[in-house]
Every structure is written in structure tokens, then in C-alpha cells.
Design a protein around this motif. Structure first.
Motif, PDB file in Angstrom:
ATOM      1  N   GLY A 184       7.332 -23.366   8.371  1.00  0.00           N
ATOM      2  CA  GLY A 184       8.480 -22.646   7.825  1.00  0.00           C
ATOM      3  C   GLY A 184       8.065 -21.608   6.791  1.00  0.00           C
ATOM      4  O   GLY A 184       8.589 -20.480   6.775  1.00  0.00           O
ATOM      5  N   ILE A 185       7.126 -21.991   5.921  1.00  0.00           N
ATOM      6  CA  ILE A 185       6.654 -21.036   4.908  1.00  0.00           C
ATOM      7  C   ILE A 185       5.942 -19.861   5.570  1.00  0.00           C
ATOM      8  O   ILE A 185       6.139 -18.690   5.188  1.00  0.00           O
ATOM      9  N   LEU A 186       5.119 -20.152   6.586  1.00  0.00           N
ATOM     10  CA  LEU A 186       4.433 -19.072   7.287  1.00  0.00           C
ATOM     11  C   LEU A 186       5.426 -18.147   7.978  1.00  0.00           C
ATOM     12  O   LEU A 186       5.271 -16.918   7.975  1.00  0.00           O
ATOM     13  N   LEU A 187       6.466 -18.740   8.584  1.00  0.00           N
ATOM     14  CA  LEU A 187       7.493 -17.919   9.223  1.00  0.00           C
ATOM     15  C   LEU A 187       8.212 -17.055   8.189  1.00  0.00           C
ATOM     16  O   LEU A 187       8.492 -15.875   8.434  1.00  0.00           O
ATOM     17  N   MET A 188       8.505 -17.639   7.022  1.00  0.00           N
ATOM     18  CA  MET A 188       9.136 -16.860   5.958  1.00  0.00           C
ATOM     19  C   MET A 188       8.223 -15.724   5.496  1.00  0.00           C
ATOM     20  O   MET A 188       8.683 -14.615   5.207  1.00  0.00           O
ATOM     21  N   MET A 189       6.919 -15.984   5.421  1.00  0.00           N
ATOM     22  CA  MET A 189       5.980 -14.927   5.065  1.00  0.00           C
ATOM     23  C   MET A 189       6.057 -13.768   6.052  1.00  0.00           C
ATOM     24  O   MET A 189       6.069 -12.594   5.657  1.00  0.00           O
ATOM     25  N   ILE A 190       6.084 -14.117   7.334  1.00  0.00           N
ATOM     26  CA  ILE A 190       6.154 -13.064   8.353  1.00  0.00           C
ATOM     27  C   ILE A 190       7.456 -12.277   8.219  1.00  0.00           C
ATOM     28  O   ILE A 190       7.469 -11.043   8.268  1.00  0.00           O
ATOM     29  N   VAL A 191       8.571 -12.995   8.022  1.00  0.00           N
ATOM     30  CA  VAL A 191       9.868 -12.323   7.877  1.00  0.00           C
ATOM     31  C   VAL A 191       9.869 -11.423   6.648  1.00  0.00           C
ATOM     32  O   VAL A 191      10.317 -10.263   6.692  1.00  0.00           O
ATOM     33  N   VAL A 192       9.365 -11.951   5.531  1.00  0.00           N
ATOM     34  CA  VAL A 192       9.319 -11.152   4.304  1.00  0.00           C
ATOM     35  C   VAL A 192       8.407  -9.944   4.489  1.00  0.00           C
ATOM     36  O   VAL A 192       8.746  -8.825   4.090  1.00  0.00           O
ATOM     37  N   ALA A 193       7.237 -10.174   5.097  1.00  0.00           N
ATOM     38  CA  ALA A 193       6.295  -9.072   5.277  1.00  0.00           C
ATOM     39  C   ALA A 193       6.897  -7.973   6.147  1.00  0.00           C
ATOM     40  O   ALA A 193       6.820  -6.784   5.821  1.00  0.00           O
ATOM     41  N   VAL A 194       7.519  -8.371   7.262  1.00  0.00           N
ATOM     42  CA  VAL A 194       8.134  -7.380   8.140  1.00  0.00           C
ATOM     43  C   VAL A 194       9.332  -6.729   7.454  1.00  0.00           C
ATOM     44  O   VAL A 194       9.541  -5.517   7.530  1.00  0.00           O
ATOM     45  N   GLY A 195      10.133  -7.541   6.751  1.00  0.00           N
ATOM     46  CA  GLY A 195      11.296  -6.999   6.058  1.00  0.00           C
ATOM     47  C   GLY A 195      10.936  -6.007   4.982  1.00  0.00           C
ATOM     48  O   GLY A 195      11.684  -5.060   4.711  1.00  0.00           O
ATOM     49  N   PHE A 196       9.768  -6.190   4.352  1.00  0.00           N
ATOM     50  CA  PHE A 196       9.345  -5.277   3.302  1.00  0.00           C
ATOM     51  C   PHE A 196       8.443  -4.170   3.823  1.00  0.00           C
ATOM     52  O   PHE A 196       7.828  -3.473   3.035  1.00  0.00           O
ATOM     53  N   GLY A 197       8.309  -4.066   5.132  1.00  0.00           N
ATOM     54  CA  GLY A 197       7.652  -2.883   5.667  1.00  0.00           C
ATOM     55  C   GLY A 197       6.272  -3.068   6.240  1.00  0.00           C
ATOM     56  O   GLY A 197       5.471  -2.151   6.183  1.00  0.00           O
ATOM     57  N   ALA A 198       5.947  -4.229   6.806  1.00  0.00           N
ATOM     58  CA  ALA A 198       4.647  -4.345   7.468  1.00  0.00           C
ATOM     59  C   ALA A 198       4.567  -3.367   8.637  1.00  0.00           C
ATOM     60  O   ALA A 198       3.525  -2.766   8.888  1.00  0.00           O
ATOM     61  N   TYR A 199       5.672  -3.185   9.364  1.00  0.00           N
ATOM     62  CA  TYR A 199       5.698  -2.262  10.490  1.00  0.00           C
ATOM     63  C   TYR A 199       5.620  -0.814  10.032  1.00  0.00           C
ATOM     64  O   TYR A 199       5.262   0.080  10.794  1.00  0.00           O
ATOM     65  N   ALA A 200       5.965  -0.567   8.749  1.00  0.00           N
ATOM     66  CA  ALA A 200       5.987   0.798   8.230  1.00  0.00           C
ATOM     67  C   ALA A 200       4.674   1.186   7.564  1.00  0.00           C
ATOM     68  O   ALA A 200       4.553   2.285   7.050  1.00  0.00           O
ATOM     69  N   GLY A 201       3.696   0.293   7.520  1.00  0.00           N
ATOM     70  CA  GLY A 201       2.389   0.659   6.998  1.00  0.00           C
ATOM     71  C   GLY A 201       2.032   0.063   5.664  1.00  0.00           C
ATOM     72  O   GLY A 201       1.006   0.426   5.097  1.00  0.00           O
ATOM     73  N   SER A 202       2.846  -0.861   5.104  1.00  0.00           N
ATOM     74  CA  SER A 202       2.461  -1.526   3.868  1.00  0.00           C
ATOM     75  C   SER A 202       1.264  -2.423   4.157  1.00  0.00           C
ATOM     76  O   SER A 202       1.360  -3.385   4.907  1.00  0.00           O
ATOM     77  N   ARG A 203       0.135  -2.124   3.555  1.00  0.00           N
ATOM     78  CA  ARG A 203      -1.098  -2.824   3.915  1.00  0.00           C
ATOM     79  C   ARG A 203      -1.061  -4.277   3.465  1.00  0.00           C
ATOM     80  O   ARG A 203      -1.594  -5.159   4.142  1.00  0.00           O
ATOM     81  N   VAL A 204      -0.457  -4.537   2.304  1.00  0.00           N
ATOM     82  CA  VAL A 204      -0.344  -5.915   1.848  1.00  0.00           C
ATOM     83  C   VAL A 204       0.536  -6.716   2.807  1.00  0.00           C
ATOM     84  O   VAL A 204       0.197  -7.830   3.217  1.00  0.00           O
ATOM     85  N   ALA A 205       1.695  -6.149   3.165  1.00  0.00           N
ATOM     86  CA  ALA A 205       2.597  -6.841   4.083  1.00  0.00           C
ATOM     87  C   ALA A 205       1.951  -7.030   5.449  1.00  0.00           C
ATOM     88  O   ALA A 205       2.072  -8.091   6.070  1.00  0.00           O
ATOM     89  N   LEU A 206       1.263  -6.027   5.931  1.00  0.00           N
ATOM     90  CA  LEU A 206       0.589  -6.131   7.225  1.00  0.00           C
ATOM     91  C   LEU A 206      -0.492  -7.200   7.194  1.00  0.00           C
ATOM     92  O   LEU A 206      -0.646  -7.982   8.138  1.00  0.00           O
ATOM     93  N   ALA A 207      -1.251  -7.252   6.089  1.00  0.00           N
ATOM     94  CA  ALA A 207      -2.302  -8.264   5.957  1.00  0.00           C
ATOM     95  C   ALA A 207      -1.702  -9.664   5.954  1.00  0.00           C
ATOM     96  O   ALA A 207      -2.219 -10.577   6.611  1.00  0.00           O
ATOM     97  N   TYR A 208      -0.606  -9.868   5.228  1.00  0.00           N
ATOM     98  CA  TYR A 208       0.031 -11.183   5.191  1.00  0.00           C
ATOM     99  C   TYR A 208       0.575 -11.568   6.552  1.00  0.00           C
ATOM    100  O   TYR A 208       0.486 -12.729   6.973  1.00  0.00           O
ATOM    101  N   ALA A 209       1.173 -10.623   7.243  1.00  0.00           N
ATOM    102  CA  ALA A 209       1.715 -10.929   8.565  1.00  0.00           C
ATOM    103  C   ALA A 209       0.601 -11.358   9.520  1.00  0.00           C
ATOM    104  O   ALA A 209       0.743 -12.335  10.264  1.00  0.00           O
ATOM    105  N   ALA A 210      -0.527 -10.636   9.500  1.00  0.00           N
ATOM    106  CA  ALA A 210      -1.656 -11.014  10.364  1.00  0.00           C
ATOM    107  C   ALA A 210      -2.196 -12.383   9.980  1.00  0.00           C
ATOM    108  O   ALA A 210      -2.524 -13.209  10.853  1.00  0.00           O
TER     109      ALA A 210
END
Length: 722
Positions: A184-210
Motif C-alpha cells: 500500500g505504501i509503495l502504491l501510494m508512492m507511485i500515486v504521489v510521484a505521478v500526481g506530482f509530475g513523474a510523467y512531466a519530468g520531475s526527476r525525484v518523482a520519476l526516481a521514486y516511481a521506478a
């Protein structure tokens, strides 16, 4: 405080319920497979015979065919009956990665008993109630001994635990809840990362999602969830490869997340990235050799400790997100360290603390990293929002029209400043082609600039002139590429700038009093006329004019009267003389440059294409006649005469400086001849002037040196007769 809390939680995981791992004795160890160990092969043969040749009244059993090349270990477990007075114990393997977990015993009826669990079983025979490979033992006689075989244990020690029913259920529940919370925590991390712009190029968010995706895959593979719940999950022959790939992916994800979250740069970033990559390669190699797992774990542990050392100072000086990140990393290290050092005795007997130390540490790590991610991305989002607001304020404060135009010339977006007039409004252009809204010439200029900007991938500037409010307005359009098919056009009204440039040009080249070209303009124009005369092999004349008695007018009537007289003379020269002559002071456009004022009461006239000296003399007489007419200054009628010197090209000089000097010399000679006349330059005038200057210098030096003597000479006057 965190360490105290974690120690308390770990202590809670070791309740007084019966769960022990004592009495384990290794029988044999075949890290290269039973086929490579004579002891293992002999022992397995004896065990297979003992369960298949059971005595009368017992069920015959068959021991499964174990792989002769995969690692395997066998243990003997002594059961103390007084510990299980309330029922038979349950034997389970703490690590769920074994392909087979085989438990063999003899029940109270002296019949062989066999249990097989693990991921090597066909899908229909897998027990999905527990993530542990386990066996519920039958009633055993006093002093019974059971045998356990673990195959494909890789580099991890197989931890065999004995527990009663209540402890086993509790352990399963804790593990499933922990896995669920972890997922659940990992899923929340992915949701937060994508919600805060992993798809838009935020390197921190992209790293967490990966990192989270890799860790989730590892959980599914490592705990047998995929093989237990998914029928088409790859078979046991692929488990070592899947395990190695998933662990390597987790290592890369953690390393990528740490690099971007800590914003490491330079040599430190290169060292950390290299260590992470090396560790991942080792873990990937564990699919073929167990030593790869140990090597990867060693590199990763050293890297984690070094990172913790680097973060010690940041814990006290950094922001909250960095503190949480450090705590998460510390939780993993603490849990892993407790589990690693909980092995006692023979190396297979483990304390109860080892069962959940690392999972709980990882759970804390995931929770802390989730909080750190939220705080970091929230701060980044706030900073980005503040930056956008500042940029928006700057954009609105900029008095420019900003357009976003695609390659075809269609306006996609615009920013129209307030209180600024442009040749078109952004709303008229939005969604339309510039060619359909703007004049054709203007649209073609802009389109060419767009094409050049996209083709060269560089900034382009074009200049536009358009009528607006009854006058011509000037615009500069700066075109910058914005991707492969779009440009940003910044249009600025430079009309005032153009007018100011014209004013500066006029001040630089024209006399502010008379409006005639000044000395600078005159010299430039004279150079051009001389160049043309040389090219066409034609003659030209230069007239140098000086007013007679102008100082007396200034002294008697005042400087304002003198200025008025100069303006009157300039008007007469421009209105009465033929347009082909050029009289100097600042430069208008060349077609209007006819006269020049060099300064004071001195004027010049250039006569191009002169046939003879007589033509220049005729113009000089016309000027004198024109200037001799009385001029009304205020209520005073003033008459003024002029002295004119004439120099001819190429007779009297080949360059502007020489001609001007010789015309000036001729003008002074005209003044010596009684003024109000003109004189042609002759070479004797230069000699005469040079002689006068030399004589004047000699007299001055002689006076300074006392070289003059006074002589008295009597003069005899003739006597007239009386």
C-alpha cells in the motif's frame, strides 16, 4: 527516539508464545547441488529407501526427485515434547524463496510421514494460506527427530522455525499485514510521484516511481505471491533468474532514488552511481552463482553505511524531507543488521528477532520515504508555483505582445499586455493563421522568420512597419524555437526608439541652430564626392565662406541677434542657390545635403562636377550678392558681407583635409584684400602664409631671447629756402 521505537516494535515481535529454532543440526550442505556431494547423494538414497519401504500397515511414500545441480541443505531437528504439550508443532521456513521445503518424520505409529511445500509444486498443489513453506507435524513419539531438506536456498541461510498453531497464525497474519502495508505504501508512492509530475519530468518523482515499481515486483516474486495466485506465473526453472532480476531492479531503483533525492553531483554522484551499478550486476549474476548475491549485498551494505555517514550532518542541518529520508535508510540498515547478526550457534539456529527485523525495518523505510517524497515534492511544487507566479508577473509587466505559433503559422496562445497598442490583438490571432489576419507582406516576413528559427534552431529577429493611428509604427519581432514545431514570438513596439534614433542621428550630423549639416556630416559627404569625382574623372570645387564683421554684430546687438542672422543666412543659402551645390552642417538624407556650417560664422559649399574655375567664381559672386542684401534682425536692419576662398579638385588638393585647408587659406587672403571678395587658391598663398608664420615665430623667439637692439638713426630733413 526512532531507534527506541524500532527496538520496542522488534521486541514486540518476540512474544512468549512458543516459537523456537533450537535443536537444529546440519546433516549435509551441497551448495553446488546434491549430485556434486557424495554425502548428500548417499543420504538421499537412504532416505528415499526408508520412506518407500515402509513396514506393514504404513502408507508407502515417494520422495520427490530433487535437482542434482541446485543448492540444497539438510537438517535434523530434535523435538522436545514438553514444549508442545498442547499439540503438535508446525515447522516452517522463514525465507519463502526455496523451491522445495521437504519435512520427513516418523509418527507415533512408527510410520514414515512426508510433507512437501515451496514454489516448485504445481500450481494446483500450492498452499496459499501461508507465505511460508511449512509442514504441520503429526503426533510424534517422545524424543522424535524430524528431517528437513531445503533446495535452491541461494545465498540466504534457510531459517527453520518451530511454532504452535497460535504462533503460526499470528506470524502469518503479521507477515500478510506487513506485506499489505508495504504494498500500500509503495502504491501510494507511485500515486504521489505521478500526481506530482513523474510523467512531466520531475526527476525525484520519476526516481521514486521506478524504485517503487521495482520493489513491488520484488515483493511479488520474493514472497511467492505471483506463483501462488497467478496460474501463468513462470515455473520454478525461472525462479532464480526472476529473483536476480527483481533484486537488481530494486537496487537500481533505490540508487536512482537516492541520487536524485540527495541531489548528488560531481565525483560523489559518480562514485555512488558506480557502486549501485556494480551491486546490481552482482545481484544479477546471482542467477548463475550464489556468490553474486553475497558480493552484491556486501557492496550495497558498504554503500549504505557510507551514505549514512554523509547524511549525518544533513540530519541536523537539512530540511525535514532529508531527515525522513535518512531515517528510512537507517531503518533498513538497522533491520537488516539485526537480522544478519541474529544467526547463532551452528549458523542455522536463529533468534525469534530475526523473523521480522528486516521486514519491519523495510516497512519503516517505506513509510519514511513516502513522507520524505511528499514533503520534497510539496516543496518543489510550491517553489515551482512561486516561480510561475514570478514569471507571470514579469510577463504581464513586460509591454510586449507574446505569441505561440506553430510551423504552419497558426497562433496557439498569446499574452496581450494592458494599456499597450499593437497592430493586432492576441484574441484576433488565437486559433487563426497569421496570413489570414495580418497584411500579406507582414505575414510573409513573420512566416520566413518562423521557418528560419525552426530550421536553424536559433533566435531570429524581423522588423515590421505598419500604419497605426494615422502614423507609421515600427515593430521588432523576436522569434525563438519552442520545440520541433512551435515558436514563441515576442513583438515589441520600437516606434519611440526609432524616433529617438532619428533625433540622435540629427544631433550627431546637423547643426541645431541653422539646421544645416555640421562639420562631421560635411566631411563625410565631401569624402563621398571626392570618391565619385575620382571615379568619374570630374572636377569639383570647395568654397569656404566667412562673414565679415560678424563679431561686431554680436558685440553690439547681442548673441541672439547673431544667431538670428546666422539662421537668415542659412535660409538664403538653401533657398536661393541651385540644388546641385552642397553647403555643410548635420546629415539629413543625402538628397537634402547642400550646405554645411563648420562653426561660428563659417560655412562651406561643395560644387560637384565643376567645368572650370570660372564656374566656382560665378557661384561665389552669387553668394556674395545674396548675402549683401540687408536682413531685418528685430527692429534693426543689418547688412553683412562675406569673404570666400575657393579650392579646386584635383588642382589644389586630392583629399578633403587638403582642400579644406587650402580653401581656408584663400578665404583669409580674401579678407586681407579688403574683405567682401573671393579669391582662388594659389600655391604662393601657402608659401606666403608659411613665411608669415615662420617670421612671426622668429620674432616671438627673438623677443624672448633679447635678440632685438634699438638703434637711433638721425634723419636729415631737407631745408627749404626761406
Amino acid at each position: 527516539m526512532f531507534l527506541i521505537l524500532l527496538a520496542f516494535v522488534l521486541q514486540w515481535t518476540a512474544p512468549k508464545a512458543a516459537t523456537v529454532s533450537t535443536g537444529l543440526t546440519p546433516l549435509w550442505d551441497a551448495p553446488k547441488g546434491p549430485g556434486k556431494s557424495d554425502d548428500a547423494s548417499r543420504w538421499l538414497t537412504q532416505l528415499r529407501d526408508s520412506v518407500s519401504l515402509a513396514r506393514a500397515g504404513c502408507k508407502k511414500l515417494s520422495l520427490p526427485d530433487l535437482s542434482l545441480t541446485k543448492p540444497a541443505r539438510a537438517f535434523q531437528i530434535a523435538i522436545e515434547r514438553h514444549q508442545w504439550a498442547n499439540g503438535s508443532p508446525i515447522v516452517y521456513l522463514q525465507e519463502p524463496i526455496a523451491e522445495f521445503f521437504i519435512v520427513v518424520a516418523t509418527d507415533v505409529n512408527a510410520c514414515p510421514w512426508l510433507s512437501i511445500s515451496g514454489r516448485g509444486l504445481p500450481f494446483g498443489h500450492r498452499d496459499i494460506v501461508s507465505p511460508f513453506p511449512f509442514a504441520r507435524l503429526p503426533a510424534l513419539p517422545e524424543g522424535a527427530v524430524i528431517t528437513a531438506i531445503v533446495q535452491d536456498y541461494k545465498a540466504i541461510r534457510p531459517w527453520i522455525m518451530l511454532a504452535n498453531e497460535s504462533s503460526f497464525v499470528r506470524d502469518n497474519t503479521v507477515l500478510w499485514v506487513g506485506l499489505g502495508a508495504y504494498s500500500g505504501i509503495l502504491l501510494m508512492m507511485i500515486v504521489v510521484a505521478v500526481g506530482f509530475g513523474a510523467y512531466a519530468g520531475s526527476r525525484v518523482a520519476l526516481a521514486y516511481a521506478a524504485y517503487c515499481v521495482a520493489l513491488q515486483v520484488w515483493l511479488v516474486q520474493n514472497f511467492g505471491i505471483g506463483s501462488a495466485f497467478v496460474p501463468f506465473w513462470p515455473g520454478p526453472q525461472y525462479f532464480p533468474t526472476l529473483q536476480a532480476i527483481s533484486v537488481a531492479g530494486v537496487v537500481l531503483g533505490i540508487g536512482f532514488a537516492a541520487l536524485e533525492f540527495l541531489q548528488l553531483r560531481g565525483k560523489v554522484r559518480a562514485a555512488v552511481a558506480g557502486s549501485v551499478l556494480l551491486s546490481a550486476i552482482f545481484f544479477l549474476g546471482s542467477a548463475w552463482h550464489a556468490a553474486g548475491y553475497r558480493a552484491g549485498a556486501a557492496v550495497l551494505f558498504v554503500l549504505a553505511v557510507a551514505t549514512m555517514v554523509l547524511l549525518v550532518r544533513s540530519v541536523f542541518t537539512g530540511d525535514a524531507s532529508l531527515r525522513l529520508f535518512t531515517l528510512g535508510l537507517g531503518a533498513t540498515l538497522l533491520g537488516g543488521g539485526v537480522q544478519a547478526f541474529s544467526v547463532i550457534g551452528s549458523g542455522v539456529e536463529v533468534s525469534r528477532l530475526a523473523a521480522f527485523a528486516f521486514p519491519i525495518g523495510s516497512l519503516f523505510q517505506a513509510a519514511f520515504w513516502l513522507a520524505a517524497l511528499i514533503i520534497r515534492l510539496r516543496d518543489e511544487h510550491r517553489e515551482l508555483h512561486e516561480l510561475e507566479e514570478r514569471q507571470a508577473a514579469i510577463m504581464w509587466a513586460t509591454p510586449d505582445l507574446i505569441l505561440v505559433v506553430d510551423r504552419q503559422g497558426i497562433c496557439l496562445d498569446y499574452k496581450q499586455p494592458y494599456a499597450t497598442r499593437f497592430f493586432v490583438t492576441g484574441s484576433e490571432l488565437l486559433g487563426a493563421n497569421v496570413a489570414a489576419v495580418l497584411p500579406s507582406e507582414t505575414a510573409s516576413i513573420i512566416q520566413r522568420g518562423v521557418d528560419q528559427a525552426l530550421q536553424r534552431d536559433d533566435l531570429q529577429s524581423v522588423f515590421l512597419e505598419l500604419p497605426l493611428e494615422g502614423s507609421i509604427h515600427h515593430y521588432e519581432a523576436r522569434i525563438a524555437p519552442n520545440g520541433p514545431n512551435k515558436v514563441v514570438i515576442v513583438v515589441r513596439d520600437i516606434t519611440l526608439q526609432k524616433h529617438n534614433e532619428e533625433k540622435i542621428q540629427r544631433l550627431a550630423y546637423f547643426d541645431t541652430l541653422t539646421g544645416l549639416p555640421n562639420r562631421q556630416s560635411f566631411l563625410e559627404r565631401l569624402d563621398r564626392e571626392l570618391l565619385r569625382a575620382r571615379r568619374t574623372n570630374r572636377r569639383m570645387a570647395l568654397l569656404f565662406l566667412d562673414l565679415d564683421g560678424f563679431k561686431r554684430i554680436n558685440d553690439t546687438l547681442g548673441h541672439s541677434a547673431g544667431d538670428c542672422l546666422l539662421q537668415t543666412i542659412a535660409e538664403r543659402l538653401q533657398e536661393k542657390l541651385r540644388a546641385g551645390t552642397f553647403i555643410a552642417r548635420p546629415a539629413l538624407d543625402e538628397s537634402g545635403l547642400h550646405f554645411a556650417r563648420l562653426g561660428g560664422d563659417e560655412f562651406t559649399v561643395v560644387l560637384p562636377d565643376v567645368d572650370s574655375a570660372e564656374t566656382a567664381c560665378v557661384v561665389a559672386r552669387r553668394i556674395q550678392t545674396l548675402l549683401a542684401q540687408p536682413a531685418l534682425i528685430g527692429e534693426q536692419e543689418v547688412a553683412v558681407t562675406s569673404s570666400i576662398g575657393i579650392a579646386l579638385f584635383p588642382d589644389d588638393g586630392l583629399d578633403a583635409v587638403t582642400l579644406l585647408k587650402h580653401a581656408d587659406t584663400a578665404m583669409y587672403y580674401a579678407k586681407e584684400q579688403g574683405r567682401n571678395n573671393w579669391q582662388l587658391y594659389e600655391r604662393t598663398l601657402t608659401t606666403r602664409t608659411t613665411t608669415h608664420l615662420a617670421l612671426e615665430g622668429d620674432i616671438r623667439k627673438g623677443l624672448e631671447r633679447g635678440e632685438f637692439c634699438l638703434f637711433y638713426q638721425p634723419q636729415a630733413l631737407p631745408v627749404t629756402p626761406q
